[in-house]
Each structure stands twice: as structure tokens, then as C-alpha cells.
Design an enzyme around this catalytic site. Structure first.
Site, PDB file in Angstrom:
ATOM      1  N   ARG A   1       0.848  -1.193   0.000  1.00 41.33           N
ATOM      2  CA  ARG A   1       0.000   0.000   0.000  1.00 41.33           C
ATOM      3  C   ARG A   1       0.883   1.244   0.000  1.00 41.33           C
ATOM      4  NH1 ARG A   1      -3.211  -2.942  -1.579  1.00 41.33           N
ATOM      5  NH2 ARG A   1      -5.262  -3.511  -0.755  1.00 41.33           N
TER       6      ARG A   1
ATOM      7  N   GLU B   1      -3.348   7.227  -6.376  1.00 43.42           N
ATOM      8  CA  GLU B   1      -3.271   6.514  -7.656  1.00 43.42           C
ATOM      9  C   GLU B   1      -4.472   6.867  -8.534  1.00 43.42           C
ATOM     10  OE1 GLU B   1      -0.857   2.668  -5.842  1.00 43.42           O
ATOM     11  OE2 GLU B   1      -2.993   2.471  -6.326  1.00 43.42           O
TER      12      GLU B   1
ATOM     13  N   HIS C   1       0.993  -0.141 -10.309  1.00 45.38           N
ATOM     14  CA  HIS C   1       0.128  -1.009  -9.491  1.00 45.38           C
ATOM     15  C   HIS C   1      -0.333  -2.240 -10.281  1.00 45.38           C
ATOM     16  CE1 HIS C   1      -2.776  -0.930  -5.826  1.00 45.38           C
ATOM     17  NE2 HIS C   1      -2.462  -2.178  -6.162  1.00 45.38           N
TER      18      HIS C   1
END
Length: 318
Positions: free
Chosen positions: A237, A266, A285
Site C-alpha cells: 500500500r 493513484e 500497481h
């Protein structure tokens, strides 16, 4: 027929999978992505809402009283106000343990790229630099051998242990920090305090959840406790890291390099200080995204819904 709306299906299924497991359970409407002002109208009178990263807050639940079930296409479920859902009798389910192998593999991939800069050197060859080089080989970065070095893993659950298992096969010594030590972990590495892990690790991998107590845990104070030249990996995270503090440590060389698949906001913002930091590898990601992992998400999320319909709910997080 039950109305099922999938608010942001594209990242889960950009076209290489099938929504058939959900279509067998009701009338399905799939949106690739849903902007904030369209969440309520797109849910409408649907009973079943499936989301990945589209937030479902209390105001949305109030505005959509037909919702009876929320399924999250991920392990983390912080995009849903789970307490508000619980107060309204709406179960929220997640998909645990779908990507253990993929996420662990990706952490090691980032580490190996930092150690060898494979992509950079391959591009240098294509650019003609080897053909014109006076020597039979060249390298632009220090090349790092991992055998004999120490990996510290913060968060030694399934993914942390997977990363450590691969690192151990490369000859690394494993240290771990976790709130719940277990025999599986002891078989792979040694549990130590956080300060011991900081002090002894050549590489630190973050595999812990985001809780109030872990938010910003990597900061100037914790970095000061680390070895000079440490390598930091995070595909857990983004908010675990104070990004300005890490950028400063990368610029000073206190942290040699960082491999990050997640950031605090993000998609990444243009003003993120890590975008221009030295020796900072950032990817968008994608640790979770191999087709095999996404297929497991699809099957498990559909099974969660099927079990709820049958009156035997599983993986309920609230």
C-alpha cells in the site's frame, strides 16, 4: 432476475476473461470505469454492486436503498464504508489470497531489476552502445549479488512469506516482523523487532496492511535506523511510506534504491516527489494483474455472490 452492476470492470477484465460466472447469477451491467458523479445513477435500483476501486460511501448507500450485497474485486476493501453497510444489513465480501504467487513474484522482479538494470542494459545494446564499445562488456550501474544478504519483510502473511521463500532460494537470509508470528513463518525466517529488522536488513520489503499505525511507517525517523544503502520494496500500500522522506533519502543515498508498485494517490500525481527521485523504480500497481490472478478473482468473487444467494455467505468482511 437480480440486477448486478459492475462499476469498474476494465482492470479486472480488459477483454481476456469472461463475465459469464456473474451472468449466470443475474442480469449484469458492466462499466469499464465509473466517475464519482455517475456512481449513484449507475447503481440505480440494482441489488448487487461489484466494485474494485470505485468508492461506496455512506451517502451512496443512502441514495441506493435497493443495494443488498456489495462484492469487492480485491482483497483490500477500504473503498467501501463497511460499517455503514453493516448498519444497513448489507454484507461486503472480498477476495482473499488470490494473488499470493503473483505479488511475491513481482516484489522479487523489482528487486532483480534494481540489482541488474536488465531493461536499461538491453536498451543500451539496441542503441548501439555495445557494438561501439571498446571493451567486451560494460555496465552503467553497480551490479548487486543477493546471495548472503539479508531481506527484512514487514508483514509476514501469505505474500510476505512467498516473497521470502523466493529470496531464500537466492541465498538471502530472512528476517521478519509481524504481529502474529506463526510456525510457517519460523520455517522460513527469524522473527525480530522492527528496530532489529531496520538495523540488519540490506533489503526491506513491505507486505503489511494499511492501518492507522502503519500509515507513514517508512519516514525519516525509521529510515535513519536502516543501513546506509538499503533497498526498499513496496507493492503493498502506497501510504505506508512518507514519500517526501523517501525521496530525500534516495537523493542523499541513505536509501540506495526503491522499487514501488504503489503510491499514496493513484494514478500517481505529477507532483509526487518520487517521480524525480534518484534510483526510484515506479510501476503502475500491476503486481496483482497476471491473467491467472485475475481469473481467480473472477471465480472467487462470483462464488462469493453465489454462496450469498444460497444463504451460506463466505468472505464477509463486515
Amino acid at each position: 432476475m437480480r440486477k448486478i452492476v459492475i462499476l469498474d470492470g476494465y482492470t479486472e477484465n480488459p477483454g481476456d476473461l469472461s463475465w459469464a460466472p456473474f451472468e449466470a447469477l443475474g442480469e449484469v451491467t458492466v462499466y469499464d470505469r465509473t466517475p464519482a458523479d455517475q456512481i449513484i445513477p449507475r447503481i440505480g435500483d440494482a441489488e448487487i454492486v461489484i466494485t474494485n476501486k470505485t468508492p461506496l460511501r455512506e451517502a451512496t448507500l443512502d441514495a441506493c436503498p435497493s443495494i443488498r450485497y456489495i462484492g469487492v474485486l480485491a482483497t483490500g476493501y477500504d473503498v467501501v464504508d463497511v460499517q455503514a453497510a453493516r448498519a444497513r444489513g448489507i454484507p461486503v465480501t472480498n477476495v482473499p489470497a488470490y494473488g499470493t504467487a503473483a505479488v511475491g513474484q513481482y516484489a522479487i522482479a523489482m528487486l532483480l531489476e534494481i540489482c541488474h538494470h536488465v531493461a536499461h542494459h538491453a536498451q543500451a545494446v539496441r542503441d548501439g552502445r555495445w557494438a561501439s564499445n571498446p571493451d567486451w562488456c560494460f555496465w552503467d550501474y553497480p551490479l548487486i549479488e543477493l546471495d548472503g544478504k539479508t531481506l527484512g519483510v514487514i508483514g509476514f502473511g501469505r505474500i510476505g512469506r512467498q516473497t521470502a521463500t523466493v529470496a531464500k532460494a537466492l541465498g538471502m537470509r530472512i528476517l521478519a516482523h509481524d504481529s502474529f508470528p506463526c510456525d510457517e513463518g519460523r520455517a522460513i525466517g527469524e522473527y525480530v523487532s522492527l528496530d532489529e529488522l531496520y538495523a540488519q536488513s540490506d533489503v526491506i520489503a513491505l507486505h503489511c496492511p494499511l492501518f492507522p499505525e502503519t500509515r507513514g511507517m517508512i519516514c525519516k525517523e525509521s529510515i535513519a535506523k536502516m543501513k546506509d544503502g538499503v533497498i526498499l520494496l513496496n507493492n503493498s500500500r502506497g501510504p505506508l511510506i512518507n514519500e517526501q522522506d523517501l525521496a530525500d533519502a534516495l537523493e542523499s543515498g541513505k536509501v540506495y534504491a526503491a522499487g514501488l508498485d504503489v503510491v499514496s494517490v493513484e494514478p500517481i500525481r505529477d507532483d509526487n516527489p518520487l517521480l524525480h527521485a534518484k534510483n526510484c523504480l515506479i510501476t503502475p500497481h500491476i503486481s496483482w494483474a497476471p491473467k491467472e490472478s485475475r481469473a481467480r478473482i473472477m471465480d472467487m468473487a462470483a462464488d462469493n455472490l453465489s454462496q450469498w444467494i444460497a444463504g451460506t455467505p463466505i468472505h464477509v468482511v463486515n
